[in-house]
Design an enzyme around this catalytic site. Structure first.
Site, PDB file in Angstrom:
ATOM      1  N   HIS A   1       0.806  -1.275  -0.371  1.00 47.40           N
ATOM      2  CA  HIS A   1      -0.026   0.114   0.158  1.00 47.40           C
ATOM      3  C   HIS A   1       0.775   1.119   0.329  1.00 47.40           C
ATOM      4  CE1 HIS A   1       0.518  -0.006   4.376  1.00 47.40           C
ATOM      5  NE2 HIS A   1      -0.775  -1.525   4.353  1.00 47.40           N
TER       6      HIS A   1
ATOM      7  N   ALA B   1       1.668   4.201   5.349  1.00 45.82           N
ATOM      8  CA  ALA B   1       2.405   3.631   6.337  1.00 45.82           C
ATOM      9  C   ALA B   1       3.490   2.638   6.334  1.00 45.82           C
ATOM     10  CB  ALA B   1       2.579   2.015   6.855  1.00 45.82           C
TER      11      ALA B   1
ATOM     12  N   HIS C   1      -7.520   6.730   0.656  1.00 46.25           N
ATOM     13  CA  HIS C   1      -5.854   6.186   1.423  1.00 46.25           C
ATOM     14  C   HIS C   1      -5.299   7.147   1.242  1.00 46.25           C
ATOM     15  CE1 HIS C   1      -7.845   2.562   3.911  1.00 46.25           C
ATOM     16  NE2 HIS C   1      -6.711   2.440   3.800  1.00 46.25           N
TER      17      HIS C   1
ATOM     18  N   ASP D   1      -7.085  -4.196   0.352  1.00 47.62           N
ATOM     19  CA  ASP D   1      -6.840  -3.713   1.784  1.00 47.62           C
ATOM     20  C   ASP D   1      -8.221  -3.799   2.496  1.00 47.62           C
ATOM     21  OD1 ASP D   1      -5.558  -3.982   3.618  1.00 47.62           O
ATOM     22  OD2 ASP D   1      -4.876  -1.697   3.662  1.00 47.62           O
TER      23      ASP D   1
ATOM     24  N   GLY E   1      -7.121  -0.150   7.095  1.00 45.83           N
ATOM     25  CA  GLY E   1      -7.499  -0.969   5.720  1.00 45.83           C
ATOM     26  C   GLY E   1      -9.315  -0.968   5.069  1.00 45.83           C
TER      27      GLY E   1
END
Ligand code: GN1
Ligand code: MG
Length: 729
Positions: free
Chosen positions: A191, A195, A225, A248, A283
């Site tokens: 992703h 993160a 996201h 995710d 998520g």
């Protein structure tokens, strides 16, 4: 099947599917015979390499039917269930759960953590974070992908040797650390942007390294996201061959806002955004299909968005049969309507909503029933998991998982006892009660698990529903059983376990046991019943089994000898197990030591040679007990010897000379007897044994009779081996 008039890459096309694969793709022709799809758009089924859950379920629950079914209906036809940063046992449990699902196929697993950076843990549980552990990882079967933080100690060695696709993520690594990881073999970013250290003009970090080395990048394109401009930036930089759209998704996907468990923490979903209590995004709650459509809405061509969720992820995980419409590829297809909404889903050449749906409905009904029944048995905790255990030809067996208040998991076995076979199950429970309490006293000091049946709110260790269905619940024993077995050590251990079982019951009073199935191993009676069935021939099947009938007639006398010896008092009755398939011995997962003998329904007075022989019949066969190809069926003498070493090693002191001399005959007898039983059931309409297909009992019978034939040829050798083993004890 052939699907005609599909719009494929802008042209009307006919696609032929055989045995789950695409076998022809041709321009649409008026002459083609097949199902007219009226110009619907066809695209490959989506491949999600990063999804934790949906429909209320999470990968860590370790049962996949609901996820698989939900994903399929939403266009994902195969996926990597993705584990969370949790303890080893929880992750191992996931890899061992049944993958026999009716919807999206499981291609393996993606392990996201625990080898990640504390600083970028995101929604992962920091309690379990640790450095890469190659040995631990290698003990987890079928991990296709692993997300790691390459700045952790040992990561370069791990990347080189782990055997899975390594994706860099949840990482504080700088540019150089990522370059080194990529040079060692890392192929992807997990992703991207989420993160990980951000990109900075003097400190390009993981994203700069990925760009420099042109590796794959995962992106969550749900619109939450990543900013749409960032999604397009990735698309322009990495292109359709390197950018992978992932969902995710977590368990709330497909459900509404609320509070959910995720990796052992509470997650709050509000307005479709999932966050941990301290606010980190946890998520997505979007399906992969939603992510594809969102990406297209940001201005990425629809075909490219589709490709980034099909062929590109399949290529990344080395699955060249997935995610594409090509001759030879798996027939996983989505048919779309004129608004590009999913209308039909095909997995391995079959419509998801038709036949497979029946199986799913049955699964859901079974689950609901199991939960209802479990409440009657004083189960503790919150229900989280359910699975049908496909074992045994008689009873129906389920596993149920309950989360306890302290977070641990308690697992139970729930069984529906077959009352056609066991006419008086209450007596069986009384037998089992006596036998298990006798055994518990014996095994307690060895620190081995014991069987325990739970009481209902009515105080009984069984529950009879509507005067007809017989239920019981026992503790789940966390150990492995083997349906087939090539290891001689395991066979020896299984022999020892059944031998030990017999020893432990040697001081048990046989008089106190009910006979649960009269004449269970009375071979002459079984043969008599068989010939009655041949005569009655109620299903008109006898004509097709003349060869088998002749064989049984020829060996009826030999197969009756042991019963006659017992009647004449030449061999003793003992308390025996009577169903000694090796999958009724459970072994320790790590040490391989036998833990317990299970399935006590038929513990009754019987012959030692029958227990020995039944195990040999099952475990020393070179094929499965229902192998249709008879050329594969024979007795493996090495396996025979190994089992004999274990069994006789434990029982030799107690066995009489007559018993020892008839061990080999015991194997021949039980094999013929079971052949006779299968064939009787075939002739009388398949009422006794569960069958998976129409001629299953016939196939089983032929396999047993073929095995018996081979044993008859090897009888002398079997007897010689038995004497050698006895001499060696
Ligand atoms: C049955 O239920 P299961 O699979 O453990 C049968 C045995 C047969 C066996 C053959 C009560 O055992 O006798 O050997 O199938 N059990 C009963 O697979 O009939
Ligand atoms: Mg059984």
């Amino acid at each position: 099947m052939t699907l005609k008039n599909l719009l494929f890459e802008g042209k009307l096309t006919d696609i032929t599917i055989e045995n789950g694969k695409i076998t022809a793709i041709a321009p649409a022709s008026a002459d083609t015979v097949g199902e007219d799809c009226g110009g619907k758009t066809v695209i490959p089924g989506l491949v999600d390499i990063h999804t934790h859950g949906c429909a209320g379920y999470d990968t860590m629950d370790a049962h996949f039917e609901e996820m698989s079914s939900f994903l399929a209906k939403n266009g994902t036809t195969s996926f990597l269930p993705t584990t969370m940063t949790m303890d080893y046992d929880s992750i191992r449990r996931v890899t061992e759960a049944s993958r026999d699902v009716t919807g999206a196929q499981i291609l393996g697993f993606h392990m996201e953590g625990p080898y990640i950076a504390m600083k970028y843990k995101g929604a992962q549980n920091e309690k379990f974070i640790k450095d890469p552990d190659l040995e631990e990882f290698k003990s987890l079967p079928d991990m296709k992908m692993v997300t790691i933080a390459p700045e952790l100690a040992g990561s370069i060695d791990f990347i080189k040797n782990c055997g899975a696709v390594v994706s860099i993520g949840h990482t504080a690594a700088d540019y150089q650390e990522c370059i080194d990881a990529i040079d060692a073999g890392a192929m992807c970013l997990t992703h991207t942007f989420n993160a990980m250290s951000p990109i900075h003009h003097r400190n390009p970090g993981p994203i700069g390294a990925a760009c420099e080395k042109n590796i794959y990048v995962q992106a969550i394109t749900d619109g939450l996201h990543l900013h749409p401009a960032i999604v397009k930036l990735l698309y322009k930089t990495f292109g359709v061959e390197r950018m992978v759209i992932i969902s995710d998704s977590m368990r709330a996907t497909g459900l509404g806002d609320g509070t959910y468990e995720f990796g052992g923490q509470d997650i709050i979903v509000k307005d479709s955004v999932a966050r941990t209590l301290d606010g980190a995004i946890a998520g997505s709650t979007s399906t992969l299909w939603t992510c594809v459509k969102r990406a297209a809405s940001f201005g990425i061509p629809f075909e490219d968005a589709v490709r980034m969720a099909t062929r590109t992820p399949a290529d990344l995980i080395h699955m060249p049969n997935k995610g594409r419409i090509e001759v030879g590829a798996d027939a996983d297809l989505l048919l779309l309507d004129e608004h590009l909404e999913i209308e039909k889903v095909i997995i391995a050449g079959e419509y998801v909503h038709s036949e497979t749906c029946e199986r799913h409905k049955k699964y859901l009904a079974d689950k609901e029933k199991a939960i209802e029944i479990s409440k009657i048995f004083h189960t503790k905790g919150e229900f989280v998991g359910f699975e049908t255990i496909n074992q045994g030809n008689i009873n129906v067996t389920y596993r149920l998982d309950f989360r306890q208040e302290d977070g641990s998991l308690k697992q139970y076995i729930l069984q529906k006892v077959n009352t056609y076979v066991f006419k008086n199950p209450v007596e069986i429970m009384q037998n089992i009660g006596k036998v298990t309490s006798h055994l518990r006293n014996k095994v307690r000091r060895f620190n081995k698990p014991a069987l325990h049946f739970y009481k209902t709110i009515y105080g009984e260790n069984y529950y009879i529903e509507d005067d007809s269905t017989f239920w019981r619940m026992e503790n789940y024993i966390d150990a492995v059983g083997f349906d087939t077995c090539d290891s001689l050590d395991i066979l020896r251990n299984a022999g020892a376990a059944f031998g030990e079982f017999q020893n432990q019951l040697s001081d048990f009073d046989a008089e106190t046991l009910y006979t649960t199935i009269p004449d269970f191993h009375n071979t002459p009676k079984r043969i008599e019943t068989f010939f009655e069935a041949v005569k009655a021939d109620e299903c008109g099947r006898a004509a097709s089994v003349q060869k088998e009938i002749a064989f049984i007639r020829e060996y009826a006398g030999l197969a009756s000898e042991l019963t006659k010896m017992q009647e004449r008092g030449e061999v003793p009755l003992r308390v025996t197990h009577n169903d000694t398939k090796i999958n009724n011995v459970l072994f320790h997962r790590v040490t391989g030591a036998p833990q317990i003998v299970v399935d006590l329904d038929t513990v009754m007075p019987g012959l030692a040679m029958h227990d020995f022989g039944d195990a040999v019949r099952f475990a020393a066969n070179t094929a499965r007990e229902d192998e249709p190809d008879l050329s594969k069926v024979s007795l493996d003498l090495e396996k025979y010897r190994a089992f004999a070493e274990g069994f006789i090693g434990k029982t030799a002191d107690a066995l009489t000379a007559n018993e020892i001399n008839t061990m080999a005959l015991g194997a021949i007898t039980i094999t013929i007897e079971l052949g006779v039983r299968f064939l009787t059931d075939y002739l009388t309409g398949d009422k006794y044994f569960k069958i998976d297909y129409a001629d299953h009992n016939l196939v089983r019978a032929r396999c047993q009779l073929r095995l018996a034939e081979d044993m008859l040829e090897k009888r002398e050798e079997m007897e010689k081996i038995t004497s050698e083993v006895v001499a060696g004890v």
